[in-house]
Scaffold this motif. Sequence first.
Motif: not given
Lengths: 207, 646
Positions: B126-128, B200-202, B207-210
């Motif tokens: 999800i996060f860099p 965020m997870l599904t 889309a989850g990453a932002i």
Amino acid sequence: MAHRKKVLLKVIILGDSGVGKTSLMNQYVNQKFSNQYKATIGADFLTKEITIDEKLVTMQIWDTAGQERFQSLGVAFYRGADACVLVYDITNPISFEKLDSWRDEFLAQAGPRDPENFPFIVLGNKVDQENERRVPTQKIELWCKAKNAQQPMSFFETSAKEATGVEEAFQTIAKIALQKGQDDDIFVPAATIDLSGAATKSSGGCC
Amino acid sequence: MALAARSNRSFRDLSRRSLLPGAVLEADARQIELDVPRTGLSLYRYVLHIPATEDDVLDLTILKPQMDSIKRILMVYAVRNVRVGYVQGHADVVSFLLGKVLDDTNALGYNEEHVFWVYCIIMERIFPSDFFARMPKLQGFHVDMDVLAKLIQLKLPRLAQVLPESDLQCMSSLLAFKWFITVFVGEVPDKALNGYWEYMLTATPSAGAIAHFVMALMILDAATDDIIDSITQDDGDASFAYKIALEHAAYMDDEVFDNLKTKAESYALTEEAIEAIRVNVRVNPHYMEQEVCALHGITHFDRSQLEQLQLEFQFILRTTNRNNLPKLAGGINKEILRPILARVIPEWGPKSMDQLFEVLQPDARGHVDFQRLMLALSVLCKGTLEEKLRLCFDLYDAEKLGHLDVEQMILMAGSLCEMYHNKLTATDTTAPPTTTTTTKKNNKYRSASADTAQIIDDEDDKSAIFDRFGRVLPTAFMQKLLRMDADCDRKLSFKEWYQGAITEPLILRCFEDEDEAIAAPTSRRPSRSFWAEDKQPIVLRRRSNSSDGVLPIRSPPISREKALSAASDTPYKRKDGGRISLLSPTTEFELFSATMTMSSQPTVTPEDDQESVEANATPFYEEVESRPRNPDSLCQVAWCYGCVIS
């Protein structure tokens, strides 16, 4: 608003994780102590109105996270700080050794005009655990003198748990910051005067 | 093969390693010890579902199993991802996960391993990859903090208008700390938190990453009226805007899952758009400097070299055709990296590439960021013999068992053989290129070390030679490796490998610095290159325009033909006195580096002839725009130009 032209002092508390920064702030502002504080993330603040030399002052006290990677909260945050409280734990020598790095990082981020004379105060917390003390008082005295020989930093040994020395410490930092602010105002009048009436807002913590 | 599992080492292996002394850095272990007992409130809230405040006296003894689980999970993660270790506040994030990732078969209601992998997804997908990094301190987070401020200006103009720039920065940075570092745990009501995490997870990965930006904007949008009231009526400042936003978050409504979806659409937020802003924030001199500072001292590169490489890396990020890459989260992928590595470390042949790529530790998206690339290149290009031998050993000891079995030794022998071969070839091509293309046939090839002197006929079919080469030499290397196994346990420990390698000319030759090799007697050189007319990498020496490490302010006059030829596929190794470069010299890079350095040195020398690219905006755009290029990357360079100048 009733109180225009109030003085706002922005005070930032820094120090290693677990030395009791949140507890000190809560003890000073709310006169309470808890064993249940969560680890602070980023920064939180509480405000307290005090009177110094018959002047009404709003202290905005910022509590910060202690882990090293949170040392930089962004330049925007430190800008406009009027004073800085450095905290260590008298039972934890590492937290004492890290004071230098907290101080340097603060000065680098805040970039005050006169870093030599910026109002700092040092608090050695947890004196209620005197029998586990591992940082002798002489050590901190020497450190304060080493930083500024003419005008050594003030230091207090405190206990947020038992409210020892907390009130005096924050009173002192407010006085120093106010004095320093007035000196500076000769050059830049608007620097520390905040036309804030917003102090009437709720001042509770967020958790 | 075990190597593929390197970055995916199993939970059990990691747990075992986390118990070894020194596996978790002391600072991380100390912080975990300190923070886990402070998760009482979170555990009451998320696991026991009993609302509690800090004024309540909580019985923490009943939470001992959960606290032990949190500690284990965090310690294991600190082993898995040394670069991040432990982030303060994440003991509470894991507390939330214990109550969220349910497993009825387990008495405690959760399975530690499941919780761990969900945590990994958050941290790595999800996060860099530098979001939570210890060095440079939370760099990726600070970038997103700036991105949030930019997004507020773009998407919430009403709010941005009432706050002076500095107050806006201050508010958004404080909110970013509160919301992004904690992934909103503890900051919004439980139902909203569940909705956010589910989204965020599904939702689709992009889309989850932002989602964190959408959520933050959504809360701020709702808080805008109150903030404006406070500012216009009470002369409030950023600190009160911050408090109001936090309060709105704490009481936000429950329909978060659906709202996030519609809001993302209405804000027109896509991962590409965010990534474009991130890339531009990252070229802020402050971040560039932080990165160089962090790498200087832990790599063999000097500052000017790091700055040069950093610029080149930024250039690669910008100019790579984005249409082929769904995501460039501050890093480059295998396809882009392969030709770069082939140029910079030609001696490591294609056989070792996959293992090498693992050593670079790509993130979950398969991207390698600048810092990881530099750490690896530092050892590969400039490391001491011991570092190189260590790295070579680690390549094959994927499971960190401390020894290689026979199968791994065979792999290693194959790579060593290839390196040996490439070394000799590379040395040969130090001669002017013309000689390599005109060498006569039927020369004899002599290998360097006497004890393996093998004379191989240069037959007409080069691939046949390579076959034969591939067949003969690996066995020689394998024999060497087996001989190193001093205790004859059919396992090669690092000590055995190291002691054997430093006395073995054949292997030493593989790790020799190229410059030393050039200085070595000519008898070591083979008389001809096997690659001469091939499409395989040829190492050419070519002086770069920035040999002294100072980036050129202006590019020299460059004709289009020259530019095109420079940008063609011919591999170069730009190497001046040990300098390495990620790029083949291209006009575009000269232009790029010119714009990047212009802000500090904006002067234009008048005596430049007309063809030269002048260091001011108009010619730059004209020059770039006149070339047929991917419009997207064009826009990137132009945008960055504006960003640096302002």
